[in-house]
Design an enzyme around this catalytic site. Structure first.
Site, short mmCIF file in Angstrom:
data_model
loop_
_atom_site.label_atom_id
_atom_site.label_comp_id
_atom_site.label_asym_id
_atom_site.label_seq_id
_atom_site.Cartn_x
_atom_site.Cartn_y
_atom_site.Cartn_z
NE ARG A 89 0.14 1.53 3.19
CZ ARG A 89 1.26 2.33 3.58
NH1 ARG A 89 2.47 1.91 3.61
NH2 ARG A 89 0.89 3.43 3.71
CB ALA B 282 0.06 6.89 -3.74
CD GLN C 205 -2.87 2.61 6.92
OE1 GLN C 205 -3.35 2.78 7.74
NE2 GLN C 205 -3.27 2.40 5.74
CG ASP D 72 -3.04 8.21 -1.22
OD1 ASP D 72 -3.15 8.64 -0.12
OD2 ASP D 72 -2.66 6.96 -1.42
CG ASN E 128 -2.21 11.70 2.47
OD1 ASN E 128 -1.78 10.86 2.04
ND2 ASN E 128 -1.97 12.04 3.94
CE LYS E 129 -4.93 5.82 4.76
NZ LYS E 129 -5.61 4.66 4.09
O1 MRU Z 1 -4.53 3.21 2.23
P1 MRU Z 1 -3.00 3.34 2.22
O2 MRU Z 1 -2.14 2.94 3.30
O3 MRU Z 1 -2.61 2.97 0.65
O4 MRU Z 1 -2.90 4.98 2.28
C1 MRU Z 1 -1.58 5.38 2.06
C2 MRU Z 1 -1.73 7.04 2.23
O5 MRU Z 1 -2.57 7.45 2.32
C3 MRU Z 1 -0.31 7.74 2.07
O6 MRU Z 1 -0.33 8.77 2.95
C4 MRU Z 1 -0.13 8.11 0.69
O7 MRU Z 1 -0.25 7.02 -0.12
C5 MRU Z 1 1.45 8.57 0.56
S1 MRU Z 1 2.51 7.31 0.55
C6 MRU Z 1 4.07 7.89 0.31
#
Ligand code: MRU
Length: 354
Positions: free
Chosen positions: A58, A60, A205, A246, A256-257
């Site tokens: 996981r 991006a 995460q 993302d 983003n998350k």
């Molecule tokens: O659901 P995920 O774990 O894939 O979400 C990840 C995020 O939201 C990160 O902050 C984003 O992808 C940036 S990773 C460099």
């Protein structure tokens, strides 16, 4: 430029999320961290798509890189007669894995273009593998460049604390990290006092991955429940909130998350800087604003249970959006490998991204 898949470089760039072996791809199963380090070996695109959907891999950029390797695997294991149809099918299967991180579609578009230039299966095998490795390497070098730009922009001469959300480290990228890359660089330059890591419900995460990565690298980290962020900012020690992205739209809005938007609101109230760090592969100039970003929603069980243990009534309704959109007006800087967009808006975004 370090070779991202070579084990001797791993200490220099942090942990790695994936290892490429020409006819197979290994993914570190991020669902099992921090208690177990288990690698899954994949020989086809369907397995890679499944791993992206199930959050084995996981983040991006890591999703985009894995998908590129998935296309390379499809070529490597294709039948001589049907190879074109098989690669095309692989690309559409990978594209359907997760909807929000645009890096996935960006990487698949590059792979598709490369595939269209191939006349034979042998050519496709060689060229698609080389292209995937290039995407991987370029992501790592983008991370290193972004860390330089971010530190220049922060212009700090004394150590300060930062707060981060989710995991944006080596596990989420081609190595080093986006926001976590900036944090690594601050630490290398002895400008980092403390990292506060939001635990990041519901997938955790922050606690499972970010705290693990930072602790492994000896970077001072304090884990906090997401709801503690306001109290931490009120203490006045945190100077910057640094997060990844993302998808970033043409006007500078950032998906983003889930929970990122609340942090941006808190940052503005407490006069703390809010920085987004992401490679240009996360920028989607085809979308006018964050309203256009497809936001993934996942199963309610992810909120009702932790590792299969109920923490809510079975039948309760759950709203489980995976990402939120932070409006550009709450962001002080978007840092990319092309440079920094200060107080992002459509004009500033166009200067770097056309
Ligand atoms: O659901 P995920 O774990 O894939 O979400 C990840 C995020 O939201 C990160 O902050 C984003 O992808 C940036 S990773 C460099």
């Amino acid at each position: 430029m370090p070779e991202p898949t070579h084990s001797s470089d791993q200490r220099a760039i942090g942990t790695v999320a994936m290892r490429w072996h020409d006819s197979s791809l290994e993914l570190l199963d991020q669902r099992l961290l921090p208690t177990e380090e288990h690698w899954i070996t994949l020989e086809g695109a369907s397995g890679v798509a499944q791993c992206i959907r199930d959050m084995v891999v996981r983040g991006a950029p890591a999703i985009g890189i894995s998908a590129a390797y998935g296309v390379a695997l499809a070529a490597r294991h294709a039948g001589a007669g049907e190879w074109k149809a098989e690669i095309r099918h692989a690309i559409s299967e990978l594209a359907a894995s997760r909807p929000t991180a645009v890096n996935l579609f960006w990487a698949l578009q590059i792979m598709e273009k490369e595939f269209h230039g191939c006349q034979t299966l042998d050519e496709a095998i060689t060229r698609l593998a080389a292209k995937a490795v290039q995407i991987h390497r370029e992501d790592l070098s983008a991370n290193l460049a972004m860390a330089d730009y971010a530190l220049e922009f922060m212009a700090a001469d004394t150590p300060f604390s930062v707060l981060t959300h989710c995991n944006t480290g080596a596990l989420a990228t081609g190595g080093y990290g986006t926001a976590l890359g900036v944090i690594r660089r601050l630490h290398e330059k002895q400008l980092l006092k403390q990292v506060y890591a939001d635990e990041t419900r519901p997938w955790l995460q922050g606690s499972r991955l970010t705290a693990w990565e930072l602790a492994r690298d000896g970077i001072p980290v304090t884990l906090n429940a997401d709801g503690a962020a306001a109290a931490i900012l009120a203490r006045g020690e945190v100077k910057w909130i640094v997060v990844g992205a993302d998808r970033i739209t043409a006007n500078g809005d950032v998906a983003n998350k889930i929970g990122t938007y609340s942090l941006a609101v808190l940052a503005r109230y407490h006069r703390v800087g809010f920085m987004v760090v992401a490679p240009s592969s996360t920028v989607d100039m085809s979308l006018a604003s964050g309203k256009d970003i497809p936001i993934e929603e996942r199963e309610g069980t992810e909120v009702r249970q932790i590792k299969g243990i109920p923490i809510a009534p079975d039948s309760v309704d759950v709203f489980n959006p995976v990402f939120d959109v932070t409006p550009a007006s709450l962001i002080d800087a978007i840092v990319t490998e092309r440079g920094v967009v200060h107080n992002p808006d459509i004009t500033g975004m166009r200067v770097l991204f056309g």
